[in-house]
Design an enzyme around this catalytic site. Structure first.
Site, PDB file in Angstrom:
ATOM      1  N   HIS A 515     -11.815  19.157  70.557  1.00  0.00           N
ATOM      2  CA  HIS A 515     -11.387  20.320  71.336  1.00  0.00           C
ATOM      3  C   HIS A 515     -11.912  21.633  70.744  1.00  0.00           C
ATOM      4  O   HIS A 515     -12.726  22.310  71.351  1.00  0.00           O
ATOM      5  CB  HIS A 515      -9.854  20.338  71.425  1.00  0.00           C
ATOM      6  CG  HIS A 515      -9.321  21.433  72.296  1.00  0.00           C
ATOM      7  ND1 HIS A 515      -8.001  21.817  72.293  1.00  0.00           N
ATOM      8  CD2 HIS A 515      -9.929  22.244  73.205  1.00  0.00           C
ATOM      9  CE1 HIS A 515      -7.813  22.790  73.159  1.00  0.00           C
ATOM     10  NE2 HIS A 515      -8.972  23.083  73.714  1.00  0.00           N
ATOM     11  N   HIS A 520     -14.839  25.098  72.059  1.00  0.00           N
ATOM     12  CA  HIS A 520     -14.629  26.523  71.764  1.00  0.00           C
ATOM     13  C   HIS A 520     -15.680  27.084  70.802  1.00  0.00           C
ATOM     14  O   HIS A 520     -16.342  28.084  71.099  1.00  0.00           O
ATOM     15  CB  HIS A 520     -13.241  26.721  71.150  1.00  0.00           C
ATOM     16  CG  HIS A 520     -12.122  26.623  72.119  1.00  0.00           C
ATOM     17  ND1 HIS A 520     -11.531  27.723  72.701  1.00  0.00           N
ATOM     18  CD2 HIS A 520     -11.471  25.546  72.622  1.00  0.00           C
ATOM     19  CE1 HIS A 520     -10.568  27.339  73.512  1.00  0.00           C
ATOM     20  NE2 HIS A 520     -10.507  26.003  73.482  1.00  0.00           N
ATOM     21  N   HIS A 708     -14.196  20.503  78.367  1.00  0.00           N
ATOM     22  CA  HIS A 708     -13.028  21.224  77.871  1.00  0.00           C
ATOM     23  C   HIS A 708     -11.790  20.910  78.706  1.00  0.00           C
ATOM     24  O   HIS A 708     -10.696  20.682  78.163  1.00  0.00           O
ATOM     25  CB  HIS A 708     -13.279  22.733  77.867  1.00  0.00           C
ATOM     26  CG  HIS A 708     -12.066  23.515  77.435  1.00  0.00           C
ATOM     27  ND1 HIS A 708     -11.215  24.126  78.332  1.00  0.00           N
ATOM     28  CD2 HIS A 708     -11.547  23.752  76.203  1.00  0.00           C
ATOM     29  CE1 HIS A 708     -10.232  24.708  77.673  1.00  0.00           C
ATOM     30  NE2 HIS A 708     -10.406  24.492  76.387  1.00  0.00           N
ATOM     31  N   ILE A 861      -8.699  29.072  77.903  1.00  0.00           N
ATOM     32  CA  ILE A 861      -7.428  29.008  77.172  1.00  0.00           C
ATOM     33  C   ILE A 861      -7.660  28.172  75.921  1.00  0.00           C
ATOM     34  O   ILE A 861      -8.543  27.307  75.911  1.00  0.00           O
ATOM     35  CB  ILE A 861      -6.295  28.398  78.019  1.00  0.00           C
ATOM     36  CG1 ILE A 861      -4.945  28.443  77.295  1.00  0.00           C
ATOM     37  CG2 ILE A 861      -6.624  26.982  78.392  1.00  0.00           C
ATOM     38  CD1 ILE A 861      -4.432  29.815  77.016  1.00  0.00           C
TER      39      ILE A 861
END
Length: 861
Positions: A515, A520, A708, A861
């Site tokens: 993740h 990110h 994602h 997010i």
């Protein structure tokens, strides 16, 4: 233009001309110049409480087709002030439309850019502008940017129209403006960045430590070294720590105000929503447990029923004074006020996580344990087993007897099962072993694990063995123990403990690597390079920009409260203070060319290459009932077809790709700076062909959107009930003959619950995944665009519409598969339909809710 930069030549020339020559020069010279009028509308979003900008804002328009005959440079109008036209009020904001009227000579041509100056004392958000040209043509400008007071920025803000040009095709009238605007965004790598800046430059992850708060907050700088490589982040330029010059200083309280370039900031409404979600999650999950710990002196839950009560409607969310005192020392004053204010309102209710909504105990089933490896919130780690026992950097499975495993294979030998690709492994061994001695302190009890799974005839996986390992006393030697599945008795209870340890391994890898790191962190350098090297007029910039929405700001917030020393992940994950060090270690294995779905499936042995297949990917899945892969391949094919259509429209030949100076500079900077610790690697696609460009862009967009989404939005459904996905364990599996084993025999379920995180850590983890799993009310989903006028190119719009329609067809096929009783992994014992890759392109898509579905275009997010 950007703060701290010299005025561009255009600005200097414009100012000089206005000072030397009066506006009515033509009339003074006795010449008659035929004039024309340009009309424009400017749409501004403004908070109700802020004064409107009004006439303090001026606009100067540049021709996109004509140059000044005297200077041979860009041609511009005189500045004109905007005037109020209409307004529309919303809940917290208002949309105000302003108009301008500007007289220009009849040979001005078609507007191509405008410069806006804000002499008002407050910033405002410019959403959109349109200018009616002399031939009644409407020129659109998608702005979506903050306009700060000129007393702060020193220069006006330049916007180009929605027309798209490769560098070599840029109209002469806009060439210099294009170059100057890009140069202004790059900065010079010095100075502390201010809120109003639009500077994109790079830095290491040197802002996670907080050495001024004590030696326990020392952390390695990530990036820039062989020992600790890492993707780059955007530079903030804060002052250095007093105790460690290599680290940036940190604010003393939780503060969400951290620099990102102004265009990358989340909207005020989104930040308000994010804060509200966080506050309500804290009040619902953390405050009651904090009071329980204080009143009962109980640090732990003592039964599954107590954990289940976390979702009761009768939670007392009142904040006691002693809790207020603690909060006040931890968070910024403004955030503290919001928390205490929210606590006085009507309590917010939270849904029961899906994993226990249908059946409170189905999560303990072996079928469900295996199903989640294929269709849960982390379906990207399983591999096909090719060799038994698997080789290891630090040891082998010498303790496993071949006969134990073969008894579970339905008559096959191990070799036969591997030959027919029926054996799989969930491997959390090699990367963890070097860290276990540092992790297993202060009550943390973690193994490295390997889990073997066998593919049954009904398409479901069956876990057949779990190996748990610890470092031995001698270097390179390990302590192994193997657990086999049982349905009843003591061995069945031990098997449940072993599965919990595997789930904890998988949870930490999911959060830190799959993740955070693989979406990110790795995407941020692409964003920075795009803003520095690709003009907003560049087609690839326009293509990628929706896939970058809010990512840099979300990453900045993560560095403040999630991945920093003492942050939420260090508190909730068993990896604790070595979390980001593990992330850095595994970045060493990262390759961009393996991040696309087909390449990833091939690498993990979950698919085989077959060019003869009637399939654009040329691969065949080994598991027909692998929901993540099945749905994902359809999404991948749709994205790639759209990208190919888009790129083929602008690049007619490979030579056009190779000769694009901005594109080549962008790709070079990504490799050599943004991912500078990977420079020189031969696996980077050379951007010399159209096919390589399409593959690279498809991979990037896949990461930012579908990958994602598959890893994020189902978190509350699975992690919301911590026994299913614990993030740390506080007890090893007891050895027969010990006092702990006696405790275990007396009450195996109580032992299981006491092995899980304590009340505070467990509640904090649930509150976090609740916030992360929610879609924003302003989410832009894959196949949608934030504006209908995102490009003025009708052919491109038509091709995008085809992409959107294909995603709607994929939605239908996903729903059909979820209804197919033969595809058991799509629902499993918990009856949770697999919707993590359901695009949700409908206008009625659920927003602001924990949906477990929907693919936002960006890591938002």
């Amino acid at each position: 233009m950007a703060h701290h930069q010299r005025p561009s030549s255009t600005q200097r020339r414009s100012t000089a001309v206005k000072e030397i020559f009066p506006r009515n020069l033509a009339s003074l010279c006795g010449k008659s110049v035929q004039q024309s009028r340009l009309k424009g509308n400017f749409v501004i979003l403004q908070n109700h409480r802020q004064p409107v900008p009004g006439k303090s804002v001026s606009v100067q328009i540049y021709s996109g087709t004509e140059v000044d005959s005297n200077t041979g440079k860009e041609k511009s109008s005189e500045p004109a002030h905007i005037k109020h036209r209409s307004s529309k009020k919303h809940q917290d904001t208002q949309t105000i439309t302003y108009k301008i009227r500007i007289d220009v000579d009849s040979q001005f041509g078609t507007p191509g850019a405008f410069l806006i100056k804000n002499q008002h004392k407050e910033k405002f958000f410019l959403q959109y502008a349109s200018i009616e040209a002399q031939n009644n043509q409407i020129i659109h400008f998608d702005c979506n940017s903050w306009i700060y007071p000129i007393e702060k920025t020193k220069f006006g803000r330049l916007f180009f129209s929605n027309a798209l040009y490769l560098p070599s095709q840029t109209p002469r009238a806009l060439k210099e403006l294009r170059k100057e605007e890009l140069a202004s965004l790059r900065g010079n790598g010095t100075g502390e960045r201010k809120e109003w800046d639009r500077i994109y430059d790079y830095d290491f992850y040197n802002d996670l430590a907080d050495p001024d708060n004590g030696p326990q907050h020392f952390r390695h700088v990530l990036g820039g070294s062989q020992s600790y490589p890492y993707p780059r982040r955007v530079r903030t330029g804060r002052q250095h720590s007093k105790r460690d010059p290599s680290a940036e200083s940190r604010p003393q309280a939780i503060n969400l105000d951290i620099y990102v370039p102004s265009d990358e900031r989340c909207s005020p409404s989104k930040l308000k929503e994010l804060k509200s979600n966080s506050i309500h999650a804290v009040l619902y999950f953390l405050i009651p447990e904090a009071k329980s710990m204080f009143q009962q002196s109980s640090m732990s839950f003592e039964s599954f029923e107590e954990i289940f009560d976390m979702f009761s409607d009768n939670r007392n969310q009142k904040i006691e004074d002693w809790i207020k005192d603690k909060l006040k020392s931890m968070v910024a004053d403004e955030l503290y006020k919001e928390i205490t204010h929210a606590s006085k309102k009507k309590p917010v209710k939270f849904s029961v996580p899906q994993i226990i909504s249908e059946d409170e105990w189905a999560w303990r089933d072996d079928e469900e344990f295996a199903r989640q490896i294929l269709a849960g919130t982390h379906p990207v780690r399983i591999k096909c087993l090719k060799k038994f026992p698997p080789k290891s950097k630090t040891g082998v499975w010498s303790s496993i007897e071949r006969s134990y495993i073969e008894n579970k294979l339905g008559g096959f030998t191990l070799q036969q099962a591997m030959n027919q690709r029926s054996l799989f492994i969930l491997d959390h061994h090699d990367y963890l072993m070097p860290f276990l001695n540092r992790i297993n302190t202060n009550g943390i009890c973690i193994y490295a694990s390997r889990t073997l799974l066998f593919l049954r005839n009904d398409g479901m996986l069956e876990p057949i063995a779990i190996e748990l390992s610890l470092p031995g006393l001698l270097f390179g030697r390990e302590i192994h123990k193997v657990f086999l599945p049982e349905k009843e008795g003591i061995n069945a209870a031990l098997w449940q403990l072993a599965k919990a340890h595997v789930a904890a391994n998988d949870a930490v890898y999911h959060q830190l690597i799959s993740h955070w790191l693989h979406t990110h962190a790795v995407v941020e350098p692409f964003i920075i390079a795009t803003k520095r090297q690709l003009s907003v007029m560049h087609p690839i910039h326009r293509l990628l920009n929706p896939h970058f929405k809010d990512t840099m700001h979300i990453n900045a917030l993560a560095r403040c409260i999630l991945i920093n020393s003492g942050g939420i992940l260090e508190k909730t994950l068993f990896s604790g203070e070595v979390s980001m060090e593990i992330s850095s270690e595994l970045y060493k294995e990262w390759r961009f060319d393996e991040q696309g779905l087909p390449a990833d499936l091939l690498k993990r042995g979950m698919a085989i290459k077959d060019p003869d297949l009637d399939n654009p990917t040329g691969i065949e899945l080994l598991l027909l009932d692998y929901p993540y892969a099945t749905d994902g391949i359809e999404i991948w094919i749709a994205i790639k077809a759209w990208i190919k259509d888009f790129c083929s429209f602008f690049y007619k030949t490979d030579a056009a790709v190779k000769s694009d100076v901005e594109l080549q500079a962008w790709w070079s900077e990504i490799q050599n700076v943004g991912h500078g610790d990977k420079r020189g690697e031969t696996w980077w696609y050379p951007l010399t062909t159209l096919s390589n460009l399409v593959e690279a862009l498809t991979t990037l967009i896949w990461i930012a959107s579908a990958l994602h989404a598959s890893l994020n939005y189902g978190q509350y459904a699975y992690y919301g009930y911590p026994p299913n996905r614990p993030t740390l364990c506080r007890r090893f599996i007891p050895e027969e003959g010990t006092l702990e084993f006696g405790e275990f025999l007396k009450d195996p379920d109580k032992f299981f619950v006491e092995m899980l995180p304590e009340r505070f850590e467990m509640s904090l983890a649930v509150a976090l995944v609740d916030v992360l799993s929610r879609h924003s009310s302003e989410e832009v989903y894959l196949g949608c665009q934030p504006s209908s006028a995102w490009t003025d190119n009708e052919e491109v719009q038509n091709r995008f519409a085809e992409f959107s329609e294909e995603l709607k067809e994929i939605e239908k096929r996903i729903l059909e598969r979820n209804r197919d009783p033969k595809l058991k992994n799509r629902r499993g014992p918990t009856k949770m339909a697999y919707t993590h890759l359901y695009p949700d392109t409908s206008s009625s898509a659920s927003k602001g809710e924990i949906t477990g579905r929907g693919i936002p275009s960006s890591i938002s997010i």
